[in-house]
Motif scaffolding. Structure first.
Motif, PDB file in Angstrom:
ATOM      1  N   PHE A   1      18.033  17.582  16.800  1.00 36.57           N
ATOM      2  CA  PHE A   1      17.574  18.066  18.062  1.00 36.57           C
ATOM      3  C   PHE A   1      16.233  17.430  18.386  1.00 36.57           C
ATOM      4  CE2 PHE A   1      15.531  21.232  20.779  1.00 36.57           C
ATOM      5  CZ  PHE A   1      16.304  21.326  21.728  1.00 36.57           C
ATOM      6  N   MET A   2      15.244  17.438  17.536  1.00 32.91           N
ATOM      7  CA  MET A   2      13.808  17.324  17.828  1.00 32.91           C
ATOM      8  C   MET A   2      13.645  15.666  18.127  1.00 32.91           C
ATOM      9  SD  MET A   2      11.885  18.029  14.398  1.00 32.91           S
ATOM     10  CE  MET A   2      11.913  16.707  13.235  1.00 32.91           C
TER      11      MET A   2
ATOM     12  N   ARG B   1      14.489  14.370  21.595  1.00 35.48           N
ATOM     13  CA  ARG B   1      13.562  14.838  22.638  1.00 35.48           C
ATOM     14  C   ARG B   1      12.742  13.796  23.119  1.00 35.48           C
ATOM     15  NH1 ARG B   1      15.399  19.792  24.479  1.00 35.48           N
ATOM     16  NH2 ARG B   1      13.454  20.271  25.401  1.00 35.48           N
ATOM     17  N   ALA B   2      12.097  13.889  24.191  1.00 36.21           N
ATOM     18  CA  ALA B   2      10.803  13.036  24.519  1.00 36.21           C
ATOM     19  C   ALA B   2       9.723  13.257  23.661  1.00 36.21           C
ATOM     20  CB  ALA B   2      10.434  13.215  25.978  1.00 36.21           C
ATOM     21  N   GLU B   3       9.047  12.168  23.572  1.00 38.93           N
ATOM     22  CA  GLU B   3       7.569  12.256  22.681  1.00 38.93           C
ATOM     23  C   GLU B   3       6.959  13.431  23.100  1.00 38.93           C
ATOM     24  OE1 GLU B   3       4.436   9.103  21.471  1.00 38.93           O
ATOM     25  OE2 GLU B   3       6.609   8.079  21.421  1.00 38.93           O
TER      26      GLU B   3
ATOM     27  N   ASP C   1       7.484  15.813  24.781  1.00 35.57           N
ATOM     28  CA  ASP C   1       8.169  17.322  24.793  1.00 35.57           C
ATOM     29  C   ASP C   1       7.424  18.246  24.189  1.00 35.57           C
ATOM     30  OD1 ASP C   1      10.980  18.527  25.818  1.00 35.57           O
ATOM     31  OD2 ASP C   1      10.793  19.370  23.648  1.00 35.57           O
TER      32      ASP C   1
ATOM     33  N   VAL D   1       8.771  21.516  23.241  1.00 34.60           N
ATOM     34  CA  VAL D   1       9.545  21.893  22.269  1.00 34.60           C
ATOM     35  C   VAL D   1       9.496  21.114  21.015  1.00 34.60           C
ATOM     36  CG1 VAL D   1      11.999  22.624  21.515  1.00 34.60           C
ATOM     37  CG2 VAL D   1      11.100  22.994  23.808  1.00 34.60           C
ATOM     38  N   ALA D   2       9.454  19.766  21.078  1.00 33.96           N
ATOM     39  CA  ALA D   2       9.480  18.999  19.900  1.00 33.96           C
ATOM     40  C   ALA D   2       8.267  19.097  19.275  1.00 33.96           C
ATOM     41  CB  ALA D   2       9.926  17.328  20.302  1.00 33.96           C
TER      42      ALA D   2
END
Length: 188
Positions: A36-37, A40-42, A44, A46-47
């Motif tokens: 998931f992580m 994700r965008a760099e 992001d 959440v990441a």
């Protein structure tokens, strides 16, 4: 301390069952989190929250693997006997899968730790109450792809071993419920 020889139990000791299921949940969660992580965008948010948690829970898996080996050694006289009804190929596959899973629960977190250590943009590796653990290798972005690849593929191989392990346990549960080959009941 010398342990007296006793008849093997039908189930694993509670300490090993708790360690087994705790590690299973953590490993599957870490693999899902990793997929998931990394997708994700760099930048992001959440990441950014997941990466340090992925690192610290990965180290927790490594520590639990160490504890598991110590507890297993201490409890060796209380372990269930091997299922003699297993076919030779089943016994060999089971043994190889279990040993590889044990090795990968050590190696995969160490590859991740090394990956974080060499990456110049890394914030380090937190571990719950410790804000940042010492890095084991000097910063060297050229080594980052190597450790990233080792971490990724060892996680994939670990997931494959987990799938084989679960498939074998379920096969024996469905086909041999209640018999010696029903190995799942030993870990419940």
């Amino acid at each position: 301390m010398v342990h007296p020889v006793s008849a093997p139990a039908l189930r694993y000791p509670l300490s090993l069952r708790v360690l087994h299921w705790s590690r299973a949940v953590l490993i599957l969660g870490l693999i899902a989190c990793g997929w998931f992580m990394t997708g994700r965008a760099e930048d992001d948010a959440v990441a950014a929250w997941l990466y340090p948690n992925h690192k610290q829970f990965g180290l927790l898996v490594w520590l639990l693997a160490m504890v598991h080996l110590v507890v297993r050694w201490r409890e060796r006289v209380r372990l269930p006997r091997e299922a003699h009804e297993l076919r030779p190929w089943e016994r060999k596959l089971s043994m190889a899968t279990q040993r590889l899973m044990i090795a990968l629960t050590f190696l995969t977190p160490m590859f991740g730790y090394a990956m974080s250590s060499v990456f110049t943009q890394s914030d380090g590796v937190p571990f719950f109450v410790v804000s940042r653990l010492p890095e084991v290798l000097p910063k060297n972005d050229a080594l980052f792809p190597l450790f990233q690849t080792l971490h990724r593929y060892s996680a994939y191989i670990l997931l494959t071993c987990v799938a084989l392990h679960v498939a074998g346990a379920l096969k024996h549960r469905v086909l041999h419920a209640g018999g010696e080959r029903d190995v799942l009941t030993r870990m419940l």
